[in-house]
Write a protein that holds these residues in place. Sequence first.
Motif, PDB file in Angstrom:
ATOM      1  N   VAL A 221       0.818  -1.203   0.000  1.00 18.66           N
ATOM      2  CA  VAL A 221       0.000   0.000   0.000  1.00 18.66           C
ATOM      3  C   VAL A 221       0.860   1.266   0.000  1.00 18.66           C
ATOM      4  O   VAL A 221       0.385   2.344  -0.376  1.00 18.66           O
TER       5      VAL A 221
ATOM      6  N   GLU B 155      -1.414   2.126  -5.448  1.00 23.44           N
ATOM      7  CA  GLU B 155      -2.691   2.710  -5.045  1.00 23.44           C
ATOM      8  C   GLU B 155      -3.525   1.667  -4.295  1.00 23.44           C
ATOM      9  O   GLU B 155      -3.505   0.477  -4.634  1.00 23.44           O
ATOM     10  N   SER B 156      -4.263   2.100  -3.289  1.00 20.69           N
ATOM     11  CA  SER B 156      -5.100   1.178  -2.512  1.00 20.69           C
ATOM     12  C   SER B 156      -6.052   0.396  -3.411  1.00 20.69           C
ATOM     13  O   SER B 156      -6.302  -0.794  -3.197  1.00 20.69           O
TER      14      SER B 156
ATOM     15  N   PRO C 265      -5.377  -1.996   2.989  1.00 22.89           N
ATOM     16  CA  PRO C 265      -5.780  -1.001   1.975  1.00 22.89           C
ATOM     17  C   PRO C 265      -7.142  -0.378   2.259  1.00 22.89           C
ATOM     18  O   PRO C 265      -7.374   0.783   1.911  1.00 22.89           O
ATOM     19  N   GLN C 266      -8.027  -1.123   2.920  1.00 22.42           N
ATOM     20  CA  GLN C 266      -9.314  -0.540   3.312  1.00 22.42           C
ATOM     21  C   GLN C 266      -9.107   0.567   4.343  1.00 22.42           C
ATOM     22  O   GLN C 266      -9.684   1.656   4.246  1.00 22.42           O
TER      23      GLN C 266
ATOM     24  N   HIS D 122      -6.349   2.224   4.767  1.00 22.98           N
ATOM     25  CA  HIS D 122      -5.617   3.287   4.086  1.00 22.98           C
ATOM     26  C   HIS D 122      -6.579   4.176   3.297  1.00 22.98           C
ATOM     27  O   HIS D 122      -6.458   5.405   3.290  1.00 22.98           O
ATOM     28  N   ARG D 123      -7.546   3.548   2.633  1.00 27.38           N
ATOM     29  CA  ARG D 123      -8.535   4.310   1.863  1.00 27.38           C
ATOM     30  C   ARG D 123      -9.355   5.204   2.785  1.00 27.38           C
ATOM     31  O   ARG D 123      -9.622   6.372   2.464  1.00 27.38           O
TER      32      ARG D 123
END
Length: 394
Positions: free
Chosen positions: A259, A263-264, A309-310, A312-313
């Motif tokens: 990540v 990109e996520s 990534p969730q 991070h988003r």
Amino acid sequence: MDRRLLMLALGMFAMGTDSFVVAGILPSVAASLNTSVSLAGQMVTVYALTVAVLAPVMAAVGGGWPRKPLLVAALGIFVLGNAINALASDLNTVLVGRAVAGLGAAMFSPTALGIAAALVAPERRGRALATVTAGLAGATALGAPLGTFIGGFGSWRTTLWFVAALGLVTMIGVGVLLRSVPQPPRVTLRERFAPVRDIRIALTLLTTLFAFGGFLMVYNYSSLVFDRVTGGDERTLAALFLFWGVAATLGNLLAGRLVDRFESRTIIVAALAIAIGNFCLLPWTSAHPVTAVLALLVWGCCGWGLIVPQQHRLVKTAPQVAPLLMALNNTALYAGIACSSVLGGVVIVVIDQHYLSLVGAALIAVAFVLAEAAYAFIVLRARQAAPAALAQGS
């Protein structure tokens, strides 16, 4: 490593173990209490639903309470709930015990994450939160297999005493190691859910709910899905869980590195797409030892590799309320566990248990659509903000 953070991580490890270990002992519980595996599976539902519903409520209600006594009380309630489970002689008492343990977990988890952020400097908060959250992922790699293994030698009651012991050790450790903790500003329940009004955040949280609903529906009833490989032996099932848990931990760590480089969206899309294919093949791969292990490795890596990534988003979307979004994402995860257990219990009554993963794949496919919709709104909002930023700059 700060011993206080490690102790908080141990608490999360205990909470996660209590959630995931039940899947391995469901047949024993059902046989012991003269009920069906489907009804026994509601042990997972009650615990997860209690955590999902009460975590934000308790975070708001207990916002003004002293941190250390709140943690100790939470762990005491958690231990009590598991003791009730271990001593229960009927399913209703077991479900009451699961609700009590869930209340303890609901009090502990958001408080522990808040303390982790308060114990360190702002530039180290991400790592502190990751350390505490790692306890939850570690429960899949070690706690659940170990608890299932213990149950294979003793009984399902022994497994729950093991979970209670983890909570007791954490309670003592928190009492000894955790001293004064800064009191956070109180956040009301309405303020806590305010970010959900942002469509980008709502869709991202729904992605977590549907994705883990699909991932953990199969996990909750894995003793039935993988019965052709295990032959009903809980120790063999524990060995399979170990592969799944190690892959989950590695997937989580790998996602953390990826990540920072990609990109996520790339990681989210890849994890969900691969998981859908893996679950569609599971009715056949789960019938043979080698392919079952390979399927579990892919499943663990993709499933738990999705969390980073969730998160991070969410943080990138609204960094000013990042800790709150972490708590809401955790609530979405537990809500997915609760819903999947109920739906899975219905599905295995209607269709062959070995095809349960196809329903899981459908839920993950919904998560895929939601994740892409969230990305579309993120891009749209960024394009709308760009002209305003340029105008303000000029």
